[in-house]
Design an enzyme around this catalytic site. Structure first.
Site, PDB file in Angstrom:
ATOM      1  N   LYS A 124      38.797  23.682  23.530  1.00 37.78           N
ATOM      2  CA  LYS A 124      37.620  24.168  23.694  1.00 37.78           C
ATOM      3  C   LYS A 124      36.853  23.434  24.799  1.00 37.78           C
ATOM      4  O   LYS A 124      37.140  22.722  25.368  1.00 37.78           O
ATOM      5  CB  LYS A 124      36.735  24.256  22.363  1.00 37.78           C
TER       6      LYS A 124
HETATM    7  C1  LIG Z   1      39.068  27.680  18.057  1.00 37.93           C
HETATM    8  C2  LIG Z   1      38.514  28.941  17.297  1.00 37.93           C
HETATM    9  C3  LIG Z   1      37.941  28.729  15.805  1.00 37.93           C
HETATM   10  C4  LIG Z   1      38.154  27.502  14.875  1.00 37.93           C
HETATM   11  O1  LIG Z   1      37.826  26.281  15.527  1.00 37.93           O
HETATM   12  P1  LIG Z   1      38.238  24.864  14.927  1.00 37.93           P
HETATM   13  O2  LIG Z   1      37.431  23.923  15.386  1.00 37.93           O
HETATM   14  O3  LIG Z   1      39.493  24.512  15.099  1.00 37.93           O
HETATM   15  O4  LIG Z   1      38.173  25.465  13.328  1.00 37.93           O
HETATM   16  C5  LIG Z   1      37.257  29.660  15.231  1.00 37.93           C
HETATM   17  N1  LIG Z   1      36.898  31.029  15.959  1.00 37.93           N
HETATM   18  C6  LIG Z   1      37.636  31.239  17.445  1.00 37.93           C
HETATM   19  C7  LIG Z   1      37.222  32.402  17.999  1.00 37.93           C
HETATM   20  C8  LIG Z   1      38.243  30.099  17.568  1.00 37.93           C
HETATM   21  O5  LIG Z   1      38.853  30.499  19.001  1.00 37.93           O
END
Ligand SMILES: *Cc1c(COP(=O)(O)O)cnc(C)c1O
Length: 397
Positions: free
Chosen positions: A195
């Site tokens: 991210k």
């Molecule tokens: C990465 C992601 C999540 C989950 O994030 P985590 O921190 O790994 O739990 C939720 N929604 C979307 C759209 C994502 O891309």
């Protein structure tokens, strides 16, 4: 520039370009080392500092850290009081986390189709999916582009729904000059490895509602009342009370240390991604065989992803083969996302009918995500562009 154009023509040297690399420098390393040396490695002073600084960055009254965005979404749904048998509207094209949290309650994720251009939830279709059981809607700011928040909030007001924003892609993103994180009832961010701000694993929830924030603070640490972690400090005591069956969802100071260092460069990293997106769009804008991402004029994308849409009618190959061709040139790409209704669990459990989501159906066969991250060099960017051009030239009809 001369070197670049030379590179464009010769292009013989194969490069290896991973889909993603987190941007980590000595700043992250020394903050993490500082946390380890201090002896305080789980939730403590750095976590609290990170919450404060993240909240200030977003402009939100409350920021509650979690060990993931998924944990945040779960507790957000608990905070609004989701019950068994309720329905929650989510976009058909998203990561499983958006919908799986709904199933934790024995509630039903109801899928809405997505917009053909932005890949964000189609508000008109979402409106059609509202029933008496609908309790909330979870918009996903796909790839980092904010959803139509005004229309969404109007819809939520009309039917008395809560808006829980899945902002896993949206640090930072702007809707009508407002930063994502203060518009819905609760907003959930992700600090997963890929991210735009990363702590390896981690998440943050923002809300203007103090009561919900306090409830989520308690639930993320076993349902223990009031800053239980303080009991190990000289200001705390051994006494605590468990007021609810909670969860083990807290962040650690090691994660927060990374977050503090990442937060200092988060805007710079955004500029870098914007630059890459600009170069891609400039290069691919004139190629009829592909469509570049469409960002509406009243908003700004975080550019977590750069999703190219293949114009399959003009190509002799499909998307899967395009990905293989990129891979054979050393460029790793990905797909965001396989629609939820295609996954065996969702298909079998909720009996979704793929024909109810025509835009998602069409888009999901055409999309491919290109590498976009601050550590990419100009040569890397150029190499990705040349690789795409090369494949199109080879396989166009
Ligand atoms: C990465 C992601 C999540 C989950 O994030 P985590 O921190 O790994 O739990 C939720 N929604 C979307 C759209 C994502 O891309």
């Amino acid at each position: 520039m001369a070197i670049l154009s030379l590179h464009r023509k010769t292009k013989k040297v194969k490069r290896e370009i991973p889909f993603h690399r987190p941007y980590i420098t000595e700043e992250e390393i020394s903050e993490v080392v500082d946390s380890i040396r201090s002896g305080w490695i789980t939730m403590g002073p750095k976590t609290i500092k990170f919450e404060k600084e993240f909240g200030e960055y977003i402009g939100s009254k409350n920021a509650v850290s979690m060990n993931s965005c998924t944990a945040g979404l779960h507790l957000a749904l608990k905070a609004i009081g989701l019950q068994e048998g309720d329905e929650v509207i989510v976009p058909a094209i998203t990561f499983t986390a958006t919908a799986e949290v709904v199933t934790y309650f024995n509630a039903k994720p109801v899928l809405a189709d997505v917009d053909t251009d932005t890949f964000n939830i189609d508000i008109a279709d979402a409106a059609k999916k509202v029933t008496k059981k609908t309790k909330a809607i979870i918009p996903v700011h796909f790839a980092g582009q904010p959803c139509d928040m005004d229309e969404l909030i109007d819809l939520a007001k009309e039917y008395n729904l809560f808006v829980i924003e899945d902002a896993a892609h949206a640090i930072p993103a702007f809707y009508k000059n407002r930063k994502i994180g203060t518009m819905g009832d609760i907003t959930c961010f992700s600090f997963y490895a890929t991210k735009t701000l990363s702590t390896g694993e981690g998440g943050m929830v923002t809300t203007e509602n103090d009561e919900w924030a306090e409830q989520m603070r308690i639930l993320r640490l076993h349902g223990i009342s009031k800053d239980a972690w303080k009991r190990y400090t000289d200001i705390g005591s051994w006494y605590y009370e468990v007021v609810e069956a909670g969860f083990k969802y807290n962040m650690t100071d090691i994660q927060a240390a990374m977050g503090l260092a990442q937060l200092k460069k988060v805007d710079w990293m955004w500029q870098m991604r914007k630059k890459i997106a600009g170069k891609y769009t400039e290069a691919f804008g004139s190629i009829y065989e592909v469509a570049t991402p469409h960002v509406k004029t009243d908003r700004e994308s975080a550019w977590h992803l750069y999703v190219l849409k293949l114009n399959l009618e003009m190509l002799k190959i499909g998307r899967d083969q395009f990905i293989e061709e990129m891979k054979s040139r050393g460029v790793i790409t990905s797909v965001h996302f396989i629609p939820l209704y295609e996954h065996p669990y969702y298909r079998d459990t909720f009996k979704y009918n793929q024909h109810e989501y025509p835009s998602s159906e069409s888009i999901s066969r055409r999309i491919v995500s290109l590498p976009i991250y601050p550590g990419m060099t100009d040569e890397d960017i150029e190499y990705v562009i040349v690789s795409v051009e090369d494949i199109i030239k080879k396989y166009k009809r």
